[in-house]
Design an enzyme around this catalytic site. Sequence first.
Site, PDB file in Angstrom:
ATOM      1  N   ARG A 168      36.970 -73.412 -43.921  1.00  0.00           N
ATOM      2  CA  ARG A 168      37.920 -74.199 -44.236  1.00  0.00           C
ATOM      3  C   ARG A 168      39.337 -73.483 -43.726  1.00  0.00           C
ATOM      4  O   ARG A 168      40.479 -73.534 -44.555  1.00  0.00           O
ATOM      5  CB  ARG A 168      38.092 -74.312 -45.768  1.00  0.00           C
ATOM      6  N   SER A 221      37.219 -80.185 -53.810  1.00  0.00           N
ATOM      7  CA  SER A 221      36.483 -78.903 -54.040  1.00  0.00           C
ATOM      8  C   SER A 221      37.647 -77.852 -54.336  1.00  0.00           C
ATOM      9  O   SER A 221      38.464 -77.887 -53.186  1.00  0.00           O
ATOM     10  CB  SER A 221      35.505 -78.460 -53.035  1.00  0.00           C
ATOM     11  N   GLU A 226      40.213 -72.742 -52.127  1.00  0.00           N
ATOM     12  CA  GLU A 226      40.131 -73.770 -50.973  1.00  0.00           C
ATOM     13  C   GLU A 226      41.495 -74.461 -50.892  1.00  0.00           C
ATOM     14  O   GLU A 226      42.091 -74.376 -49.952  1.00  0.00           O
ATOM     15  CB  GLU A 226      38.885 -74.568 -50.869  1.00  0.00           C
TER      16      GLU A 226
HETATM   17  C1  FAD Z   1      38.211 -86.643 -53.586  1.00  0.00           C
HETATM   18  C2  FAD Z   1      38.229 -85.556 -52.589  1.00  0.00           C
HETATM   19  C3  FAD Z   1      37.078 -85.335 -51.641  1.00  0.00           C
HETATM   20  C4  FAD Z   1      37.359 -84.229 -50.712  1.00  0.00           C
HETATM   21  N1  FAD Z   1      36.299 -83.993 -49.931  1.00  0.00           N
HETATM   22  C5  FAD Z   1      36.192 -82.859 -49.202  1.00  0.00           C
HETATM   23  C6  FAD Z   1      35.135 -82.687 -48.326  1.00  0.00           C
HETATM   24  O1  FAD Z   1      34.145 -83.414 -48.552  1.00  0.00           O
HETATM   25  N2  FAD Z   1      35.208 -81.842 -47.452  1.00  0.00           N
HETATM   26  C7  FAD Z   1      36.408 -81.399 -47.221  1.00  0.00           C
HETATM   27  O2  FAD Z   1      36.487 -80.126 -46.037  1.00  0.00           O
HETATM   28  N3  FAD Z   1      37.495 -81.543 -47.920  1.00  0.00           N
HETATM   29  C8  FAD Z   1      37.494 -82.389 -48.683  1.00  0.00           C
HETATM   30  N4  FAD Z   1      38.680 -82.520 -49.517  1.00  0.00           N
HETATM   31  C9  FAD Z   1      39.932 -81.967 -49.289  1.00  0.00           C
HETATM   32  C10 FAD Z   1      41.070 -82.698 -48.093  1.00  0.00           C
HETATM   33  O3  FAD Z   1      40.788 -84.064 -48.342  1.00  0.00           O
HETATM   34  C11 FAD Z   1      40.600 -82.070 -46.675  1.00  0.00           C
HETATM   35  O4  FAD Z   1      40.872 -80.857 -46.807  1.00  0.00           O
HETATM   36  C12 FAD Z   1      41.426 -82.762 -45.717  1.00  0.00           C
HETATM   37  O5  FAD Z   1      41.057 -82.187 -44.396  1.00  0.00           O
HETATM   38  C13 FAD Z   1      42.835 -82.328 -46.011  1.00  0.00           C
HETATM   39  O6  FAD Z   1      43.830 -83.427 -45.083  1.00  0.00           O
HETATM   40  P1  FAD Z   1      45.279 -83.793 -45.697  1.00  0.00           P
HETATM   41  O7  FAD Z   1      45.793 -84.633 -44.362  1.00  0.00           O
HETATM   42  O8  FAD Z   1      45.060 -84.348 -46.724  1.00  0.00           O
HETATM   43  O9  FAD Z   1      45.995 -82.525 -45.421  1.00  0.00           O
HETATM   44  P2  FAD Z   1      46.877 -81.726 -46.474  1.00  0.00           P
HETATM   45  O10 FAD Z   1      46.279 -81.754 -47.831  1.00  0.00           O
HETATM   46  O11 FAD Z   1      48.295 -82.412 -46.558  1.00  0.00           O
HETATM   47  O12 FAD Z   1      47.226 -80.304 -45.981  1.00  0.00           O
HETATM   48  C14 FAD Z   1      46.363 -79.490 -45.853  1.00  0.00           C
HETATM   49  C15 FAD Z   1      46.411 -78.308 -44.909  1.00  0.00           C
HETATM   50  O13 FAD Z   1      46.844 -78.642 -43.604  1.00  0.00           O
HETATM   51  C16 FAD Z   1      48.047 -78.590 -43.079  1.00  0.00           C
HETATM   52  N5  FAD Z   1      48.292 -79.554 -42.254  1.00  0.00           N
HETATM   53  C17 FAD Z   1      48.194 -81.044 -42.659  1.00  0.00           C
HETATM   54  N6  FAD Z   1      48.660 -81.789 -41.526  1.00  0.00           N
HETATM   55  C18 FAD Z   1      48.742 -80.882 -40.429  1.00  0.00           C
HETATM   56  C19 FAD Z   1      49.097 -81.053 -39.119  1.00  0.00           C
HETATM   57  N7  FAD Z   1      49.242 -82.379 -38.419  1.00  0.00           N
HETATM   58  N8  FAD Z   1      49.136 -79.839 -38.123  1.00  0.00           N
HETATM   59  C20 FAD Z   1      49.040 -78.699 -38.639  1.00  0.00           C
HETATM   60  N9  FAD Z   1      48.613 -78.407 -39.938  1.00  0.00           N
HETATM   61  C21 FAD Z   1      48.610 -79.708 -40.913  1.00  0.00           C
HETATM   62  C22 FAD Z   1      49.064 -78.531 -44.146  1.00  0.00           C
HETATM   63  O14 FAD Z   1      50.075 -77.778 -43.832  1.00  0.00           O
HETATM   64  C23 FAD Z   1      48.061 -77.784 -45.073  1.00  0.00           C
HETATM   65  O15 FAD Z   1      48.068 -76.280 -44.990  1.00  0.00           O
HETATM   66  C24 FAD Z   1      38.578 -83.690 -50.601  1.00  0.00           C
HETATM   67  C25 FAD Z   1      39.710 -83.975 -51.215  1.00  0.00           C
HETATM   68  C26 FAD Z   1      39.566 -85.047 -52.111  1.00  0.00           C
HETATM   69  C27 FAD Z   1      40.924 -85.290 -53.017  1.00  0.00           C
END
Ligand code: FAD
Length: 300
Positions: free
Chosen positions: A174, A223, A293
């Site tokens: 992650r 998670s 995480e």
């Molecule tokens: C109900 C639920 C289920 C989930 N299930 C999973 C799962 O099965 N597996 C899993 O891995 N995760 C899961 N997640 C967590 C999350 O969805 C993932 O980590 C996802 O990849 C985050 O994407 P985001 O766009 O929301 O990033 P954000 O939460 O907005 O940001 C996360 C990180 O990424 C960075 N970031 C965002 N966009 C960029 C960019 N364009 N360039 C550089 N850095 C960037 C941010 O600065 C931050 O450090 C879940 C979350 C929820 C709420």
Amino acid sequence: MENSLNRVFLALKGLDIKCNVPLSTLTSFRIGGPAAMVMRPRNAEDIRRTIQACSQFGTPFCVLGNGTNVLAPDAGYGGVVIRIDTPLTTPLFVDTTVTCPAGTALSVLARESVNMRLMGLETLSGIPGTVGGAVAMNAGAYGAEIRHIIKSVRVLRNGRVLDVDTKKTDFGNRTSNYAAPNTIVLSATFQLEEDDGGAKERMLETTRQRKEKQPLSLPSAGSVFKRPKGRFAGALIEGCGLKGLSVGGAQVSPLHAGFIVNNGGATERDVLELVSLIQRRVFEETGVQLEREIKLLREL
Ligand SMILES: Cc1cc2nc3c(=O)[nH]c(=O)nc-3n(C[C@H](O)[C@H](O)[C@H](O)COP(=O)(O)OP(=O)(O)OC[C@H]3O[C@@H](n4cnc5c(N)ncnc54)[C@H](O)[C@@H]3O)c2cc1C
């Protein structure tokens, strides 16, 4: 700070800027006070200009995608949130590769790939983040991870737009080398394979499992802890009898102990206290040190 924010605001004239936006509306946890400014970029230049202005006037900035892995401060954020959550173009399919902008929802990309009879993204379709957030986090589910299928990225690094062929070693548990603030993902190219005929079924099955096992009707950030080697965080937490435990409005989900849910009115502090409590109890009872995480917005 007030003065430097005004200067940044003036320097960013013409960009899509909103002031005093509650972070609770930008994060899936639905927690957090106001962000002083939120900028939604239309292109790489908007991001470059914003970072340059923030650096010049000493104003903090951070990058959010869909905010589904982030816990925001109750007191808000006195800087600029660069929110990359809009797909500026549609995914471009060439043979078995697909390229799409960072703001594309991963679920949309996965669905379109399946419709194009390609496989590789289907079990990631239920992750609620953007493509940029998924690359930054090396998101994964049901045995698949971004690192298995990513081919290259277009990034903004040190004020320059670069195309980089990715390596598996760029990605960890992650984490990845393609994360803000140092590297901002603008778009990503994935190497998929021709569908073996089962991609749609796998997508539907993982969606069904998520609906059954995850507390999707309540705000959360998924998670809370990374998966410890050879174990499952949720099972360890449940084994310590912590399912359902609450601090203020934050609760260890009674459905899936790996999730903390916001039962209404949870604060950043509630969640962090619950996280520490879980870490302490799980370590005392099992010797496993759970690693968080979810990210704190104030540390981005
Ligand atoms: C109900 C639920 C289920 C989930 N299930 C999973 C799962 O099965 N597996 C899993 O891995 N995760 C899961 N997640 C967590 C999350 O969805 C993932 O980590 C996802 O990849 C985050 O994407 P985001 O766009 O929301 O990033 P954000 O939460 O907005 O940001 C996360 C990180 O990424 C960075 N970031 C965002 N966009 C960029 C960019 N364009 N360039 C550089 N850095 C960037 C941010 O600065 C931050 O450090 C879940 C979350 C929820 C709420």
